[in-house]
Design a protein around this motif. Structure first.
Motif, PDB file in Angstrom:
ATOM      1  N   ASN A 118       0.819  -1.116   0.073  1.00 52.57           N
ATOM      2  CA  ASN A 118       0.035  -0.034  -0.009  1.00 52.57           C
ATOM      3  C   ASN A 118       0.964   1.303   0.084  1.00 52.57           C
ATOM      4  OD1 ASN A 118      -2.288  -1.600   0.063  1.00 52.57           O
ATOM      5  ND2 ASN A 118      -3.223  -0.687   1.916  1.00 52.57           N
ATOM      6  N   GLU A 125      -5.040   5.295  -0.810  1.00 49.22           N
ATOM      7  CA  GLU A 125      -4.364   3.946  -0.624  1.00 49.22           C
ATOM      8  C   GLU A 125      -4.240   3.510  -2.073  1.00 49.22           C
ATOM      9  OE1 GLU A 125      -2.698   3.232   2.279  1.00 49.22           O
ATOM     10  OE2 GLU A 125      -3.055   5.227   2.792  1.00 49.22           O
ATOM     11  N   GLN A 127      -2.303   0.491  -4.661  1.00 47.85           N
ATOM     12  CA  GLN A 127      -1.406  -0.503  -5.073  1.00 47.85           C
ATOM     13  C   GLN A 127      -1.100  -0.355  -6.376  1.00 47.85           C
ATOM     14  OE1 GLN A 127      -3.279  -3.401  -2.181  1.00 47.85           O
ATOM     15  NE2 GLN A 127      -1.681  -4.185  -2.325  1.00 47.85           N
TER      16      GLN A 127
END
Length: 246
Positions: A118, A125, A127
């Motif tokens: 993350n 957040e 990814q």
């Protein structure tokens, strides 16, 4: 005057040369399903004469278009594991969206990538994709042209199947037979083995509702029943309605 004419001719020649080079680069960059089995060295070699399937290197720069992406999470805790993206030739996608049939020579590449930890960005957040976990390639062939080839086990009556999971040889097919890959695609056998619904660039064909869905729809929305009630003159309509509703 002659110097001006000569300069103009040189400029025109250079412009024509640059245009030719640009067109040539674009032609080499655009892959077509029609060239998959063509006997030419000027195109990407995806399938060799014996039916071996090669993963095109830098396929995204060679004209393959993005079909869509999906994520895979761990079933026990929901942690994101992979981001999967699929690609094919632009003209193959156009043909399927018109006819509902993948033409012979269609190449579908599925690239499965690991994800980062993350990251806190202004958008939230985040990814992102990192290194490759595994890749798969499907090649459409309804003629069974590799039925007697050295790598015939990679092919069934509609597709050739390959996977690439060796990080030391990332472009080498490690799949041994079509049945191994078909295991994950078995629920979609009726859709030519493909999960069409997860790729936003694919236009889903109109399919008739199944008998089970029709029955559920009827139960959820039953046909109303209309009853005729004879009412005598001077009757209390409120009392009549209460009596008939019981």
């Amino acid at each position: 005057m002659s110097n001006t004419i000569n300069k103009s001719r040189v400029l025109m020649a250079v412009t024509a040369l640059i245009s030719t080079m640009v067109l040539s680069m674009n032609a080499n960059a655009e892959v077509s399903y029609k060239d998959t089995f063509a006997d030419t060295k000027s195109r990407i070699s995806i399938v060799d004469e014996q039916g071996q399937i090669n993963l095109p290197e830098d396929y995204a720069l060679q004209g393959f278009v993005h079909l869509g992406s999906n994520t895979v999470t761990r079933p026990d805790d929901g942690v994101l594991q992979n981001i999967n993206s699929a690609y094919t030739q632009a003209d193959a996608l156009i043909e399927f969206n018109k006819t509902g049939v993948w033409p012979d020579g269609t190449v579908i590449i599925k690239d499965i990538r690991f994800v980062s930890e993350n990251m806190s960005l202004l958008s939230g957040e985040v990814q992102h994709q990192t290194s490759r976990d595994i890749a798969f390639v499907m090649v459409k062939d309804s003629t069974m042209r590799f039925y007697q080839s050295e790598h015939k086990q990679l092919w069934d009556s509609s597709w050739g199947w390959a996977q690439y999971d060796n990080p030391e040889q990332p472009l080498t097919n490690t799949n041994k037979n079509a049945e191994y890959c078909q295991g994950c695609h078995l629920p979609q056998k009726a859709n030519d083995w493909l999960h069409l619904e997860i790729y936003h660039r694919i236009k889903l064909p109109s399919l008739p509702a199944s008998p089970k869905l029709k029955a559920q729809s009827k139960r959820a929305n039953p046909t109303p029943v209309i009853k005729l009630v004879e009412i005598e003159p001077g009757s209390d309509l409120t009392k009549v309605a209460d009596d008939k509703s019981e």
